[in-house]
Design a protein around this motif. Structure first.
Motif, PDB file in Angstrom:
ATOM      1  N   ILE A 146     -26.263  -9.916 -30.767  1.00  0.00           N
ATOM      2  CA  ILE A 146     -27.093  -8.609 -31.111  1.00  0.00           C
ATOM      3  C   ILE A 146     -26.932  -8.040 -32.173  1.00  0.00           C
ATOM      4  O   ILE A 146     -27.879  -7.527 -32.661  1.00  0.00           O
ATOM      5  CB  ILE A 146     -26.435  -7.415 -29.836  1.00  0.00           C
ATOM      6  N   SER A 147     -25.757  -8.075 -33.011  1.00  0.00           N
ATOM      7  CA  SER A 147     -25.557  -7.636 -34.201  1.00  0.00           C
ATOM      8  C   SER A 147     -25.901  -8.632 -35.506  1.00  0.00           C
ATOM      9  O   SER A 147     -25.917  -8.320 -36.497  1.00  0.00           O
ATOM     10  CB  SER A 147     -24.070  -7.169 -34.760  1.00  0.00           C
ATOM     11  N   LEU A 148     -26.315 -10.008 -34.953  1.00  0.00           N
ATOM     12  CA  LEU A 148     -26.605 -10.995 -35.923  1.00  0.00           C
ATOM     13  C   LEU A 148     -27.799 -10.786 -37.014  1.00  0.00           C
ATOM     14  O   LEU A 148     -27.726 -10.751 -38.127  1.00  0.00           O
ATOM     15  CB  LEU A 148     -26.972 -12.194 -35.441  1.00  0.00           C
ATOM     16  N   PHE A 149     -28.754 -10.088 -36.288  1.00  0.00           N
ATOM     17  CA  PHE A 149     -29.855  -9.580 -37.388  1.00  0.00           C
ATOM     18  C   PHE A 149     -29.559  -8.596 -38.288  1.00  0.00           C
ATOM     19  O   PHE A 149     -30.020  -8.663 -39.344  1.00  0.00           O
ATOM     20  CB  PHE A 149     -31.083  -9.099 -36.255  1.00  0.00           C
ATOM     21  N   LEU A 150     -28.682  -7.446 -37.877  1.00  0.00           N
ATOM     22  CA  LEU A 150     -28.323  -6.566 -38.726  1.00  0.00           C
ATOM     23  C   LEU A 150     -27.487  -7.061 -39.724  1.00  0.00           C
ATOM     24  O   LEU A 150     -27.579  -6.533 -40.955  1.00  0.00           O
ATOM     25  CB  LEU A 150     -27.510  -5.250 -38.044  1.00  0.00           C
ATOM     26  N   THR A 151     -26.862  -8.000 -39.729  1.00  0.00           N
ATOM     27  CA  THR A 151     -25.609  -8.655 -40.216  1.00  0.00           C
ATOM     28  C   THR A 151     -26.435  -9.546 -41.531  1.00  0.00           C
ATOM     29  O   THR A 151     -26.197  -9.598 -42.572  1.00  0.00           O
ATOM     30  CB  THR A 151     -24.806  -9.344 -39.924  1.00  0.00           C
ATOM     31  N   VAL A 152     -27.355 -10.401 -41.051  1.00  0.00           N
ATOM     32  CA  VAL A 152     -28.000 -11.410 -41.653  1.00  0.00           C
ATOM     33  C   VAL A 152     -29.140 -11.114 -42.338  1.00  0.00           C
ATOM     34  O   VAL A 152     -29.617 -11.718 -43.400  1.00  0.00           O
ATOM     35  CB  VAL A 152     -28.026 -12.774 -40.946  1.00  0.00           C
ATOM     36  N   GLY A 153     -30.005 -10.340 -41.603  1.00  0.00           N
ATOM     37  CA  GLY A 153     -31.285  -9.634 -41.785  1.00  0.00           C
ATOM     38  C   GLY A 153     -31.562  -9.487 -43.478  1.00  0.00           C
ATOM     39  O   GLY A 153     -32.638  -9.813 -43.946  1.00  0.00           O
ATOM     40  N   PRO A 154     -30.847  -8.734 -43.902  1.00  0.00           N
ATOM     41  CA  PRO A 154     -30.721  -8.433 -45.376  1.00  0.00           C
ATOM     42  C   PRO A 154     -31.121  -9.422 -46.279  1.00  0.00           C
ATOM     43  O   PRO A 154     -31.689  -9.383 -47.294  1.00  0.00           O
ATOM     44  CB  PRO A 154     -29.917  -7.494 -45.524  1.00  0.00           C
ATOM     45  N   HIS A 155     -30.368 -10.560 -45.822  1.00  0.00           N
ATOM     46  CA  HIS A 155     -30.225 -11.967 -46.799  1.00  0.00           C
ATOM     47  C   HIS A 155     -31.785 -12.494 -46.901  1.00  0.00           C
ATOM     48  O   HIS A 155     -31.827 -13.593 -47.467  1.00  0.00           O
ATOM     49  CB  HIS A 155     -29.221 -12.703 -46.512  1.00  0.00           C
ATOM     50  N   PHE A 156     -32.462 -12.252 -45.965  1.00  0.00           N
ATOM     51  CA  PHE A 156     -33.889 -12.909 -45.443  1.00  0.00           C
ATOM     52  C   PHE A 156     -34.668 -12.300 -46.612  1.00  0.00           C
ATOM     53  O   PHE A 156     -35.807 -13.005 -46.637  1.00  0.00           O
ATOM     54  CB  PHE A 156     -34.449 -12.696 -44.205  1.00  0.00           C
ATOM     55  N   GLU A 157     -34.783 -11.337 -47.406  1.00  0.00           N
ATOM     56  CA  GLU A 157     -35.680 -10.625 -48.136  1.00  0.00           C
ATOM     57  C   GLU A 157     -36.201 -11.679 -49.268  1.00  0.00           C
ATOM     58  O   GLU A 157     -37.330 -11.847 -49.430  1.00  0.00           O
ATOM     59  CB  GLU A 157     -34.983  -9.502 -48.862  1.00  0.00           C
ATOM     60  N   PRO A 158     -34.993 -12.614 -50.081  1.00  0.00           N
ATOM     61  CA  PRO A 158     -35.651 -13.502 -50.869  1.00  0.00           C
ATOM     62  C   PRO A 158     -36.765 -14.438 -50.304  1.00  0.00           C
ATOM     63  O   PRO A 158     -37.628 -14.853 -51.040  1.00  0.00           O
ATOM     64  CB  PRO A 158     -34.507 -14.198 -51.387  1.00  0.00           C
ATOM     65  N   VAL A 159     -36.432 -15.059 -48.958  1.00  0.00           N
ATOM     66  CA  VAL A 159     -37.457 -15.774 -48.363  1.00  0.00           C
ATOM     67  C   VAL A 159     -38.753 -15.246 -48.227  1.00  0.00           C
ATOM     68  O   VAL A 159     -39.847 -15.592 -48.550  1.00  0.00           O
ATOM     69  CB  VAL A 159     -36.958 -16.300 -47.048  1.00  0.00           C
ATOM     70  N   GLU A 160     -38.818 -13.990 -47.662  1.00  0.00           N
ATOM     71  CA  GLU A 160     -40.005 -13.317 -47.673  1.00  0.00           C
ATOM     72  C   GLU A 160     -40.848 -13.032 -48.823  1.00  0.00           C
ATOM     73  O   GLU A 160     -41.806 -13.147 -48.783  1.00  0.00           O
ATOM     74  CB  GLU A 160     -39.701 -11.632 -46.837  1.00  0.00           C
ATOM     75  N   LYS A 161     -39.780 -12.626 -49.929  1.00  0.00           N
ATOM     76  CA  LYS A 161     -40.808 -12.363 -51.236  1.00  0.00           C
ATOM     77  C   LYS A 161     -41.023 -13.722 -51.574  1.00  0.00           C
ATOM     78  O   LYS A 161     -42.336 -13.696 -52.175  1.00  0.00           O
ATOM     79  CB  LYS A 161     -39.362 -12.012 -52.179  1.00  0.00           C
ATOM     80  N   ALA A 162     -40.610 -14.998 -51.338  1.00  0.00           N
ATOM     81  CA  ALA A 162     -41.105 -16.073 -51.857  1.00  0.00           C
ATOM     82  C   ALA A 162     -42.334 -16.529 -51.145  1.00  0.00           C
ATOM     83  O   ALA A 162     -43.395 -16.817 -51.826  1.00  0.00           O
ATOM     84  CB  ALA A 162     -40.111 -17.277 -51.903  1.00  0.00           C
ATOM     85  N   ILE A 163     -42.461 -16.140 -49.793  1.00  0.00           N
ATOM     86  CA  ILE A 163     -43.573 -16.467 -49.060  1.00  0.00           C
ATOM     87  C   ILE A 163     -44.769 -15.433 -49.411  1.00  0.00           C
ATOM     88  O   ILE A 163     -46.050 -15.736 -49.730  1.00  0.00           O
ATOM     89  CB  ILE A 163     -43.291 -16.055 -47.639  1.00  0.00           C
ATOM     90  N   ALA A 164     -44.642 -14.144 -49.829  1.00  0.00           N
ATOM     91  CA  ALA A 164     -45.470 -13.143 -50.210  1.00  0.00           C
ATOM     92  C   ALA A 164     -46.177 -13.660 -51.763  1.00  0.00           C
ATOM     93  O   ALA A 164     -47.141 -13.554 -51.886  1.00  0.00           O
ATOM     94  CB  ALA A 164     -44.871 -11.839 -50.420  1.00  0.00           C
ATOM     95  N   THR A 165     -45.248 -14.210 -52.534  1.00  0.00           N
ATOM     96  CA  THR A 165     -45.878 -14.459 -54.031  1.00  0.00           C
ATOM     97  C   THR A 165     -46.220 -16.069 -53.977  1.00  0.00           C
ATOM     98  O   THR A 165     -46.795 -16.557 -55.016  1.00  0.00           O
ATOM     99  CB  THR A 165     -44.768 -14.162 -55.047  1.00  0.00           C
ATOM    100  N   MET A 166     -46.284 -16.675 -52.762  1.00  0.00           N
ATOM    101  CA  MET A 166     -46.757 -18.147 -52.856  1.00  0.00           C
ATOM    102  C   MET A 166     -48.227 -18.118 -53.081  1.00  0.00           C
ATOM    103  O   MET A 166     -48.971 -17.148 -52.645  1.00  0.00           O
ATOM    104  CB  MET A 166     -46.299 -18.874 -51.760  1.00  0.00           C
ATOM    105  N   ASP A 167     -48.732 -19.200 -53.643  1.00  0.00           N
ATOM    106  CA  ASP A 167     -50.180 -19.256 -53.892  1.00  0.00           C
ATOM    107  C   ASP A 167     -50.854 -19.290 -52.503  1.00  0.00           C
ATOM    108  O   ASP A 167     -50.243 -20.028 -51.601  1.00  0.00           O
ATOM    109  CB  ASP A 167     -50.331 -20.713 -54.598  1.00  0.00           C
ATOM    110  N   PRO A 168     -51.887 -18.780 -52.390  1.00  0.00           N
ATOM    111  CA  PRO A 168     -52.344 -18.619 -50.773  1.00  0.00           C
ATOM    112  C   PRO A 168     -53.082 -19.823 -50.191  1.00  0.00           C
ATOM    113  O   PRO A 168     -52.477 -20.072 -48.790  1.00  0.00           O
ATOM    114  CB  PRO A 168     -53.667 -17.908 -50.998  1.00  0.00           C
ATOM    115  N   GLU A 169     -53.483 -20.883 -50.890  1.00  0.00           N
ATOM    116  CA  GLU A 169     -53.518 -22.052 -50.356  1.00  0.00           C
ATOM    117  C   GLU A 169     -52.564 -23.029 -50.079  1.00  0.00           C
ATOM    118  O   GLU A 169     -52.386 -23.484 -48.924  1.00  0.00           O
ATOM    119  CB  GLU A 169     -54.457 -22.770 -51.547  1.00  0.00           C
TER     120      GLU A 169
END
Length: 397
Positions: A146-169
Motif C-alpha cells: 500500500i505504501s510502495l507507491f508513496l515511497t517509490v513514486g517520486p523516483h519515477f519522475e525522470p522516467v516520465e520526463k524522458a517519455i515526455a521529451t522523447m521524439d513523438p515518432e
C-alpha cells in the motif's frame, strides 16, 4: 499476498508496467528462452518466477530497431502476472535482472535518457523492496504494498520526463512495441511543470491537505554544509510524510513519516550541496491543515570525549565542552539484551532514560547507578534543540 493489498496494486501498476517488461521478459520476440527458477517467498514458501535464461551481451551502441527488438515485449501481460500473486521476492529478482540486462546495452541516442532513467528507477525500486524483505519491522506485506507507491513514486519522475521529451515518432514506436505504457505516456506528456511555493529560510508556508489530493510542493534555497531544521505541524491529519529532494530533482535526500496524529514532525538536515531543494508534504490519512517552516539549525554538535568511571559507589560521567551549548542532558540504560538509546531534537529519549537534564557543567555524578550495568550518553542542547548521540557507543564505567 492476500486480497487486502490487491486494490492498491493498480496505483503502482503504472510504475511497474515498464520495468516489469525487463524483469520477467527476456530480450524480446520469439528468441526469448525462459526457465522456471524457484525463489523463496517472504513466508518461506517456494514460488516459481519466470526468469530469462538468455542474457544480453555487452554491445556497441544499438540502433533503434535493434534496441526495440531486443528490449520491448508484452508489458501489460507481465504486469498482470505479478498482480495475480507473485511474491515480493519474485519482484526483487526481476528488478535485479533489469539492471543486469539493460546495463549490458548501450542504447541509441533517441532513447538514451529513458534507458538510463529506467535503470536508476529499477535500482531504487529493488532497494526499497529488499529493505522491506530484510527487515519488515512492524509493517505487514500488505501495508508495504500500500505504501510502495508513496515511497517509490517520486523516483519515477525522470522516467516520465524522458517519455515526455522523447521524439513523438520514437515514442509512438516504443508504445506500439510495448516498451512504454500509453497511459503513462499520456500522463507524462500532459503533466505541467510543478510550481513550488518558496519557503524562505526563517519563514514558513501553510495550506490544506487531504488523502485524495494530498501533496504540497514547496522549495527553499540551501547552502552546502549548512544545518537546517525542517518542521511540519498539522491539525486534523492523522498521518503525514515529509520528503526532501536534492537537486537535481527528484533524488530523495530523506523521507520522514509520522505514524500518529502527534504534531510536530521535526527533522535536522545538512545540505549536501548548494541549490534549490524541493520539499513535499504528503497526507497519508485524514483531511486538515499543515504549516511547514525552515530555519537555520543552531543545535550544538555532539559532545566528544564522553567517559564514565566509578568513584566509590557512584559513577562520574564527563565530556568535553561543546561550542554553542547552553546545557547538557545525560541519558542512562542499565543493560539487558539490547543496549540502545535514541534522542530526538527536542531532547526526548526513547529506549533509555533521562538521568539528568539542564546540566551546565561538563560532568555529572550518578549517585544511584544500576547494580547491573551502566551505560551513559550525553547530548548538548540550546534553544534550537539537542544534538545527536552515538547510540551504538555509550560510555561505560
Amino acid at each position: 499476498m492476500n486480497n487486502i493489498a490487491r486494490p492498491c496494486i493498480p496505483a503502482i501498476s503504472t510504475l511497474l508496467v515498464v520495468v516489469l517488461t525487463f524483469a520477467f521478459v527476456a530480450c524480446g520476440g520469439d528468441e526469448e528462452v525462459q526457465e522456471d527458477v524457484t525463489t523463496a517467498t517472504t513466508a518461506g514458501e517456494q514460488s516459481s518466477a519466470a526468469t530469462p535464461k538468455t542474457e544480453l551481451p555487452t554491445t556497441s551502441r544499438a540502433s533503434l530497431d535493434e534496441y526495440i527488438s531486443m528490449v520491448c515485449g508484452e508489458t501489460v501481460m507481465e504486469v498482470n502476472s505479478w498482480e495475480e500473486g507473485d511474491s515480493l521476492s519474485d519482484l526483487s529478482a526481476g528488478l535485479g535482472f533489469i539492471n543486469k540486462q539493460m546495463s549490458a546495452l548501450e542504447p541509441p541516442r533517441e532513447v538514451a535518457e529513458w534507458h538510463h532513467a529506467q535503470i536508476a528507477f529499477a535500482g531504487i525500486f529493488k532497494e526499497t523492496v529488499d529493505d522491506f524483505l530484510k527487515d519488515p519491522g512492524d509493517q505487514t506485506e500488505d501495508d508495504f504494498v500500500i505504501s510502495l507507491f508513496l515511497t517509490v513514486g517520486p523516483h519515477f519522475e525522470p522516467v516520465e520526463k524522458a517519455i515526455a521529451t522523447m521524439d513523438p515518432e520514437v515514442r509512438t514506436r516504443m508504445i506500439e512495441a510495448g516498451c512504454i505504457d500509453e497511459e503513462t505516456t499520456a500522463s507524462a506528456s500532459a503533466q505541467p511543470e510543478i510550481q513550488r511555493e518558496e519557503v524562505p529560510v526563517g519563514g514558513s508556508a501553510s495550506g490544506t491537505l487531504s488523502e485524495s489530493e494530498g501533496i504540497a510542493y514547496l522549495q527553499f534555497q540551501a547552502e552546502k554544509g549548512q544545518k537546517y531544521l525542517i518542521k511540519v505541524t498539522w491539525e486534523s491529519l492523522a498521518r503525514i510524510r515529509l520528503l526532501v529532494k536534492d537537486p537535481p530533482d527528484p533524488r530523495v535526500s530523506f523521507i520522514d513519516q509520522s505514524n500518529s496524529s502527534d504534531s510536530p514532525l521535526i527533522r535536522q538536515w545538512t545540505a549536501p550541496e548548494s541549490g534549490t531543494f524541493h520539499i513535499e508534504v504528503w497526507a497519508l490519512e485524514g483531511v486538515g491543515s499543515f504549516n511547514i517552516s525552515v530555519s537555520f539549525d543552531d543545535t550544538p554538535g555532539s559532545p566528544t570525549g564522553v567517559s564514565a568511571a566509578w568513584e566509590g559507589s557512584q559513577v562520574k560521567v564527563s565530556w568535553d565542552p561543546v561550542d554553542g551549548a547552553d546545557y547538557y542532558n545525560v541519558y542512562h540504560d542499565d543493560g539487558g539484551i539490547n543496549v540502545y538509546c535514541k534522542v530526538d531534537s527536542g531532547g526526548n529519549a526513547s529506549f533509555c532514560r533521562e538521568r539528568a537534564t539542564d546540566v551546565t557543567s561538563t560532568s555529572y555524578v550518578d549517585n544511584d547507578p544500576s547494580r547491573r550495568e551502566n551505560h551513559y550518553w550525553v547530548a548538548a542542547c540550546n534553544s534550537s534543540g539537542c544534538s545527536e548521540i552515538d547510540s551504538e557507543n555509550p560510555a561505560t564505567p
